[in-house]
Design a protein around this motif. Structure first.
Motif, PDB file in Angstrom:
ATOM      1  N   ALA A  80     -19.097 215.700  71.573  1.00 34.70           N
ATOM      2  CA  ALA A  80     -18.864 215.120  70.337  1.00 34.70           C
ATOM      3  C   ALA A  80     -17.145 214.581  70.449  1.00 34.70           C
ATOM      4  O   ALA A  80     -16.604 215.317  71.322  1.00 34.70           O
ATOM      5  N   PHE A  81     -16.579 213.821  69.612  1.00 35.63           N
ATOM      6  CA  PHE A  81     -15.123 213.701  69.792  1.00 35.63           C
ATOM      7  C   PHE A  81     -14.632 213.298  68.272  1.00 35.63           C
ATOM      8  O   PHE A  81     -15.242 212.670  67.584  1.00 35.63           O
ATOM      9  N   THR A  82     -13.289 213.210  68.249  1.00 32.87           N
ATOM     10  CA  THR A  82     -12.615 212.815  67.259  1.00 32.87           C
ATOM     11  C   THR A  82     -12.618 211.396  67.165  1.00 32.87           C
ATOM     12  O   THR A  82     -11.824 210.640  67.983  1.00 32.87           O
ATOM     13  N   ARG A  83     -13.018 210.625  65.857  1.00 31.36           N
ATOM     14  CA  ARG A  83     -13.066 209.290  65.869  1.00 31.36           C
ATOM     15  C   ARG A  83     -11.877 208.912  65.102  1.00 31.36           C
ATOM     16  O   ARG A  83     -11.484 207.835  65.269  1.00 31.36           O
ATOM     17  N   GLY A  84     -11.256 209.626  64.204  1.00 29.96           N
ATOM     18  CA  GLY A  84     -10.064 209.511  63.316  1.00 29.96           C
ATOM     19  C   GLY A  84     -10.058 210.426  62.231  1.00 29.96           C
ATOM     20  O   GLY A  84     -11.051 211.193  62.069  1.00 29.96           O
ATOM     21  N   PRO A  85      -9.168 210.245  61.291  1.00 28.81           N
ATOM     22  CA  PRO A  85      -7.765 209.559  61.236  1.00 28.81           C
ATOM     23  C   PRO A  85      -6.941 210.117  62.532  1.00 28.81           C
ATOM     24  O   PRO A  85      -6.746 211.172  62.799  1.00 28.81           O
ATOM     25  N   GLY A  86      -6.018 209.113  62.799  1.00 27.02           N
ATOM     26  CA  GLY A  86      -4.887 209.915  63.811  1.00 27.02           C
ATOM     27  C   GLY A  86      -4.215 208.723  64.608  1.00 27.02           C
ATOM     28  O   GLY A  86      -4.275 207.521  64.087  1.00 27.02           O
ATOM     29  N   VAL A 112     -16.750 212.566  65.009  1.00 26.57           N
ATOM     30  CA  VAL A 112     -16.402 213.327  63.816  1.00 26.57           C
ATOM     31  C   VAL A 112     -15.151 212.918  63.459  1.00 26.57           C
ATOM     32  O   VAL A 112     -14.186 212.477  63.862  1.00 26.57           O
ATOM     33  N   ASN A 113     -15.232 213.130  61.991  1.00 29.44           N
ATOM     34  CA  ASN A 113     -13.947 212.888  61.352  1.00 29.44           C
ATOM     35  C   ASN A 113     -13.105 213.937  61.452  1.00 29.44           C
ATOM     36  O   ASN A 113     -13.620 215.324  60.945  1.00 29.44           O
ATOM     37  N   HIS A 114     -11.861 213.788  61.948  1.00 29.43           N
ATOM     38  CA  HIS A 114     -11.172 215.027  62.228  1.00 29.43           C
ATOM     39  C   HIS A 114     -11.102 215.963  60.653  1.00 29.43           C
ATOM     40  O   HIS A 114     -10.750 217.203  60.937  1.00 29.43           O
ATOM     41  N   LEU A 115     -10.934 215.270  59.647  1.00 33.68           N
ATOM     42  CA  LEU A 115     -10.822 215.948  58.286  1.00 33.68           C
ATOM     43  C   LEU A 115     -12.089 216.892  58.097  1.00 33.68           C
ATOM     44  O   LEU A 115     -11.797 218.177  57.445  1.00 33.68           O
ATOM     45  N   ASN A 116     -13.176 216.287  58.321  1.00 32.87           N
ATOM     46  CA  ASN A 116     -14.307 217.114  58.219  1.00 32.87           C
ATOM     47  C   ASN A 116     -14.414 218.376  59.228  1.00 32.87           C
ATOM     48  O   ASN A 116     -14.551 219.605  59.124  1.00 32.87           O
ATOM     49  N   GLY A 117     -13.768 218.384  60.520  1.00 34.40           N
ATOM     50  CA  GLY A 117     -13.378 219.329  61.274  1.00 34.40           C
ATOM     51  C   GLY A 117     -12.639 220.370  60.690  1.00 34.40           C
ATOM     52  O   GLY A 117     -12.789 221.518  60.877  1.00 34.40           O
ATOM     53  N   HIS A 118     -11.467 220.234  60.289  1.00 36.29           N
ATOM     54  CA  HIS A 118     -10.518 220.885  59.500  1.00 36.29           C
ATOM     55  C   HIS A 118     -11.302 221.733  58.343  1.00 36.29           C
ATOM     56  O   HIS A 118     -11.296 222.813  58.474  1.00 36.29           O
ATOM     57  N   ILE A 119     -12.280 221.008  57.580  1.00 34.68           N
ATOM     58  CA  ILE A 119     -12.946 221.600  56.430  1.00 34.68           C
ATOM     59  C   ILE A 119     -13.898 222.778  57.187  1.00 34.68           C
ATOM     60  O   ILE A 119     -13.981 223.925  56.687  1.00 34.68           O
ATOM     61  N   LEU A 120     -14.585 222.287  58.028  1.00 35.13           N
ATOM     62  CA  LEU A 120     -15.708 223.243  58.729  1.00 35.13           C
ATOM     63  C   LEU A 120     -15.340 223.927  59.817  1.00 35.13           C
ATOM     64  O   LEU A 120     -16.237 224.836  60.191  1.00 35.13           O
ATOM     65  N   GLN A 332     -22.661 203.751  71.874  1.00 36.22           N
ATOM     66  CA  GLN A 332     -21.718 203.475  72.849  1.00 36.22           C
ATOM     67  C   GLN A 332     -20.757 202.683  72.181  1.00 36.22           C
ATOM     68  O   GLN A 332     -19.468 202.434  72.723  1.00 36.22           O
ATOM     69  N   ASP A 333     -20.956 201.553  71.371  1.00 35.95           N
ATOM     70  CA  ASP A 333     -19.983 200.605  71.018  1.00 35.95           C
ATOM     71  C   ASP A 333     -19.126 201.058  69.681  1.00 35.95           C
ATOM     72  O   ASP A 333     -18.418 200.407  69.143  1.00 35.95           O
ATOM     73  N   ILE A 334     -19.085 202.407  69.422  1.00 38.80           N
ATOM     74  CA  ILE A 334     -18.250 203.051  68.331  1.00 38.80           C
ATOM     75  C   ILE A 334     -17.071 202.981  68.826  1.00 38.80           C
ATOM     76  O   ILE A 334     -16.638 203.113  69.815  1.00 38.80           O
ATOM     77  N   THR A 335     -16.087 202.643  67.869  1.00 40.74           N
ATOM     78  CA  THR A 335     -14.582 202.541  68.180  1.00 40.74           C
ATOM     79  C   THR A 335     -13.639 203.656  67.237  1.00 40.74           C
ATOM     80  O   THR A 335     -14.341 203.780  66.087  1.00 40.74           O
ATOM     81  N   PRO A 336     -12.758 204.164  67.713  1.00 39.26           N
ATOM     82  CA  PRO A 336     -11.903 204.890  67.026  1.00 39.26           C
ATOM     83  C   PRO A 336     -11.275 204.237  65.748  1.00 39.26           C
ATOM     84  O   PRO A 336     -10.962 203.050  65.747  1.00 39.26           O
ATOM     85  N   LEU A 337     -10.864 205.113  64.725  1.00 35.28           N
ATOM     86  CA  LEU A 337     -10.050 204.317  63.757  1.00 35.28           C
ATOM     87  C   LEU A 337      -8.860 205.260  63.450  1.00 35.28           C
ATOM     88  O   LEU A 337      -8.829 206.475  63.043  1.00 35.28           O
ATOM     89  N   ALA A 338      -7.964 204.632  63.109  1.00 35.19           N
ATOM     90  CA  ALA A 338      -6.569 205.241  62.885  1.00 35.19           C
ATOM     91  C   ALA A 338      -6.431 205.640  61.399  1.00 35.19           C
ATOM     92  O   ALA A 338      -6.051 206.817  61.113  1.00 35.19           O
ATOM     93  N   ARG A 339      -7.110 205.000  60.520  1.00 38.15           N
ATOM     94  CA  ARG A 339      -7.422 205.597  59.175  1.00 38.15           C
ATOM     95  C   ARG A 339      -8.862 205.688  58.838  1.00 38.15           C
ATOM     96  O   ARG A 339      -9.808 204.995  59.268  1.00 38.15           O
ATOM     97  N   MET A 340      -9.036 207.020  58.209  1.00 35.73           N
ATOM     98  CA  MET A 340     -10.392 207.253  57.806  1.00 35.73           C
ATOM     99  C   MET A 340     -10.645 208.069  56.648  1.00 35.73           C
ATOM    100  O   MET A 340      -9.562 208.996  56.519  1.00 35.73           O
ATOM    101  N   ASN A 341     -11.382 207.888  55.874  1.00 34.56           N
ATOM    102  CA  ASN A 341     -11.396 208.670  54.568  1.00 34.56           C
ATOM    103  C   ASN A 341     -12.506 209.880  54.788  1.00 34.56           C
ATOM    104  O   ASN A 341     -13.224 209.692  55.637  1.00 34.56           O
ATOM    105  N   LEU A 342     -11.988 211.150  54.161  1.00 33.80           N
ATOM    106  CA  LEU A 342     -12.755 212.148  54.386  1.00 33.80           C
ATOM    107  C   LEU A 342     -14.621 211.960  54.051  1.00 33.80           C
ATOM    108  O   LEU A 342     -15.292 212.519  54.884  1.00 33.80           O
ATOM    109  N   LEU A 343     -14.589 210.862  53.290  1.00 30.63           N
ATOM    110  CA  LEU A 343     -15.943 210.622  53.124  1.00 30.63           C
ATOM    111  C   LEU A 343     -16.856 209.802  54.111  1.00 30.63           C
ATOM    112  O   LEU A 343     -18.003 209.869  54.014  1.00 30.63           O
ATOM    113  N   ASP A 344     -16.270 209.350  54.990  1.00 30.18           N
ATOM    114  CA  ASP A 344     -16.751 208.673  56.054  1.00 30.18           C
ATOM    115  C   ASP A 344     -16.984 209.679  57.204  1.00 30.18           C
ATOM    116  O   ASP A 344     -16.531 210.014  57.949  1.00 30.18           O
ATOM    117  N   ILE A 345     -18.360 209.773  57.005  1.00 27.77           N
ATOM    118  CA  ILE A 345     -18.991 211.145  57.845  1.00 27.77           C
ATOM    119  C   ILE A 345     -19.067 210.307  59.197  1.00 27.77           C
ATOM    120  O   ILE A 345     -18.918 210.926  60.196  1.00 27.77           O
TER     121      ILE A 345
END
Ligand code: KG4
Ligand code: ZN
Length: 345
Positions: A80-86, A112-120, A332-345
């Motif tokens: 698992a890895f943090t996709r964003g935001p960041g 993983v959405n970083h914000l989702n991580g904080h909540i869980l 494998q083609d997933i890209t990180p995102l600087a901005r992400m909404n909490l609802l973007d799971i």
């Protein structure tokens, strides 16, 4: 059929902490974080330097985590890895490492959405005898350096944002005001420490009037700045002479703003199970206030262990676990995102 009790290796690199963690189902086996002191002299995180430090730190922290957990890479079930935001450059280092590792081991990849991580983070188990967790639905006050939100948490991956900041985040307010006082970055922790010996009634600052459950902290920051500027004209040593009182009064104002809207959300939803998450939830003033509210109103309050408040890979691992259980894997083609909404799971 997915493994019901997977071993997950997680990577967090969204800002200036390089972290690797391993969980077996909800049990934490290892969690190592390399902090970056290279930013200290600049009074804030320098993105380019953060990316370089992640490059240097990522292999050693993963190595440490595997050694500590006494595991070989092939025993990991998913990465698992943090996709964003960041910060994009920082996220790129973590995501590229995770992709390469997953590809080499032929294991599933989980973004993983970083914000989702904080909540869980409340669902991480370190010691079975102490395992307590909020029951759904609960309200989460998510307060970090980039976010201030009141979230209705309906299930592990099901959220509704009731309110959020329209300008600065609570952590940003702490950090920016601390900078005005000449305190080192990040200032939240410094304010927290100073506040313990100060009088919170010494100074009053302008408080926001915002409708609904939304927050605003930029007015408080300006009011704090003006208070200091005006008083410095009279006394050159104003900050030094009033350090603790300024910190205590500022901290009280930030907590008052946070709690005011949270109380409204509790009243309107009737939900009295409340969890605190994010870097600012390490604040002792806020933690004490939440405990007092819990006693006063019979709220069930959940405070994360301090080590799970600020950025860490254990929270990314636990969020990854709940995506794993639903086979929500990434390509494998997933890209990180600087901005992400909490609802973007
Ligand atoms: O969650 P986090 O580590 O990173 C983000 O996702 O943003 O939160 C960092 C924020 C910073 O603004 C930092 O000053 C604040 O959390 N923080 C604190 C305390 N410890 C960290 N704020 C107030 N009191 C603290 N003890
Ligand atoms: Zn964070």
């Amino acid at each position: 059929m997915v493994n019901k009790y997977p071993i997950i290796l997680a990577i967090e690199s969204s800002c200036d902490d390089t972290s690797a963690a391993i969980i077996h189902d909800r049990y934490l086996l290892a969690n190592f974080t390399a902090t970056q002191d290279v930013h200290e002299k600049y009074g804030g995180v320098v993105p380019e330097l953060a990316s370089r430090a992640h490059q240097a730190n990522i292999i050693p922290v993963v190595h440490l985590a595997l050694e500590y957990a006494k595991l070989k890479p092939h025993q990991i079930d998913a990465i698992a890895f943090t996709r964003g935001p960041g910060l994009l450059g920082s996220l790129m280092v973590g995501s590229s490492f995770a992709k390469g590792f997953a590809l080499a081991l032929n294991k599933p990849l989980i973004s993983v959405n970083h914000l989702n991580g904080h909540i869980l983070s409340h669902f991480i188990i370190e010691d079975k005898s102490k395992a307590i967790e909020p029951k759904f639905p609960f309200l989460c006050l998510l307060v970090s350096g980039g976010h201030s939100q009141i979230v209705l948490v309906k299930d592990f991956l099901e959220y509704e944002i009731l309110g959020e900041t329209i300008d600065d985040a609570a952590g940003e307010a702490f950090d920016k005001c601390a900078k005005v006082m000449g305190l080192p970055y990040p200032g939240g922790k410094e304010i927290d420490m100073l506040a313990k010996s100060g009088n919170s009634k010494s100074f009053k600052f302008g408080l926001p009037r915002i409708d609904g459950y939304n927050y605003s902290f930029s007015g408080l920051k300006t009011s704090f700045l003006y208070k200091i500027r005006d008083n410095l004209k009279i006394n050159h040593n104003f900050i030094e002479d009033n350090k603790a009182d300024l910190a205590a009064s500022l901290q009280k104002a930030i907590i008052d703003i946070l709690i005011d809207k949270l109380k409204m959300a509790v009243k309107d939803t009737g939900i009295t199970t409340i969890a605190l998450s994010g870097g600012v939830s390490a604040n002792d003033g806020l933690r004490t206030r939440m405990q007092n509210l819990s006693n006063q109103y019979n709220w069930k309050v959940y405070l994360p262990e301090k080590k799970f408040t600020t950025d860490n890979a254990a929270m990314i691992a636990i969020a990854g676990l709940y995506k794993f259980k639903k086979s929500l894997f990434s390509k494998q083609d997933i890209t990180p995102l600087a901005r992400m909404n909490l609802l973007d799971i």
